[in-house]
Design an enzyme around this catalytic site. Structure first.
Site, PDB file in Angstrom:
ATOM      1  N   ASP A  17      39.402 -13.221 -58.564  1.00 17.31           N
ATOM      2  CA  ASP A  17      40.278 -12.124 -59.254  1.00 17.31           C
ATOM      3  C   ASP A  17      40.532 -11.842 -58.163  1.00 17.31           C
ATOM      4  O   ASP A  17      39.766 -11.334 -57.256  1.00 17.31           O
ATOM      5  CB  ASP A  17      40.189 -11.738 -60.699  1.00 17.31           C
ATOM      6  CG  ASP A  17      41.121 -11.080 -60.984  1.00 17.31           C
ATOM      7  OD1 ASP A  17      43.019 -11.444 -61.122  1.00 17.31           O
ATOM      8  OD2 ASP A  17      41.101  -9.952 -61.218  1.00 17.31           O
ATOM      9  N   ASP A  19      43.535  -7.845 -58.293  1.00 17.27           N
ATOM     10  CA  ASP A  19      43.364  -6.912 -58.702  1.00 17.27           C
ATOM     11  C   ASP A  19      42.432  -6.552 -59.583  1.00 17.27           C
ATOM     12  O   ASP A  19      42.408  -6.931 -60.584  1.00 17.27           O
ATOM     13  CB  ASP A  19      44.746  -6.614 -59.527  1.00 17.27           C
ATOM     14  CG  ASP A  19      45.864  -6.970 -58.489  1.00 17.27           C
ATOM     15  OD1 ASP A  19      46.330  -6.240 -57.541  1.00 17.27           O
ATOM     16  OD2 ASP A  19      46.951  -7.066 -59.355  1.00 17.27           O
ATOM     17  N   ASP A 177      37.311  -9.039 -62.664  1.00 18.52           N
ATOM     18  CA  ASP A 177      36.876  -7.800 -63.848  1.00 18.52           C
ATOM     19  C   ASP A 177      37.079  -7.766 -65.525  1.00 18.52           C
ATOM     20  O   ASP A 177      36.653  -6.809 -65.751  1.00 18.52           O
ATOM     21  CB  ASP A 177      37.822  -6.922 -62.860  1.00 18.52           C
ATOM     22  CG  ASP A 177      39.050  -6.738 -63.384  1.00 18.52           C
ATOM     23  OD1 ASP A 177      40.168  -7.722 -62.970  1.00 18.52           O
ATOM     24  OD2 ASP A 177      40.246  -6.074 -63.404  1.00 18.52           O
TER      25      ASP A 177
END
Length: 227
Positions: A17, A19, A177
């Site tokens: 991922d 961001d 995240d």
């Protein structure tokens, strides 16, 4: 967490991922959103709101922001256009690579894993950000939220990314995240590790169903001979 098993019978690739996982982009979001809201004569939002709201794509972010500040739904298209303009202008300017992220990517690549970046951020913004931060060279593919028909937490983007990498989901690690990454990975059949420092909609990331959690990406330790 224990070393990652790579090699003939272990992991072949990793999907990462962007961001909240590789780059702290909250500053970019806050600036672009508040410039957009100023254009619409609407009140500004703070960093805490943005941190709770990002992760499901720009469309979701704009819609939630308008609702939060009392903007009419009918203003969405105007807000979307202004946001695209402002985000393109600041992309990466108020963002920083998380400690250990570049080192972790290098370690995974050196272990022979093919890497792809998969994000809900629009493709053009994702590619430009990775290039600006010196991370693009690690990835065989970069897929944004507009690359496929659906976004994470739907499993489709992971399944399509595995196909592009030429690997099966069960041997392709997802590193993210948030619960979006965990849910997408579980549904796609990918093992998943979450970082502890990202953006998880204001919820403890440890509540997400994952195979492990790391404080830095370079804590992922490929070990070809691990059993």
């Amino acid at each position: 967490m224990p070393p990652l098993r790579t090699g003939p019978d272990g992991l072949q690739a990793a999907i990462i991922d962007l961001d909240g996982t590789l780059v702290d982009t909250l500053g970019d979001f806050v600036v672009a959103l508040n410039r957009t809201l100023a254009d619409l004569a609407l009140p500004a939002v703070d960093r805490a709101f943005v941190e709770r709201t990002v992760g499901k794509g720009s469309e979701h972010l704009i819609a939630r922001t308008l609702a939060h500040v009392g903007g009419a739904v009918a203003r969405y298209e105007h807000a979307w256009g202004r946001y695209q303009h402002h985000y393109a202008a600041v992309n990466g300017e108020h963002a920083a690579v998380f400690p250990g992220a570049a080192e972790g990517l290098r370690r995974l690549a050196d272990a022979g894993l093919r890497l792809a970046c998969l994000t809900n951020k629009p493709q053009a913004f994702a590619q430009a950000l990775l290039e600006r931060k010196g991370l693009a060279r690690y990835f065989a593919f970069v897929f944004g939220g507009d690359a496929f028909e659906r976004k994470k937490p739907d499993p489709l983007p992971l399944i399509r990314t595995c196909a592009a990498l030429g690997t099966v989901p069960g041997r392709t690690l997802m590193v993210g995240d948030s619960i979006n990454d965990a849910q997408a990975a579980r549904a796609a059949g990918c093992p998943v590790v979450l970082v502890t420092y990202g953006y998880n909609h204001g919820e403890p990331v440890g509540d997400a169903d994952a195979d492990g959690y790391v404080d830095r990406i370079d804590a992922l330790m490929p070990a070809p001979d691990a059993c």
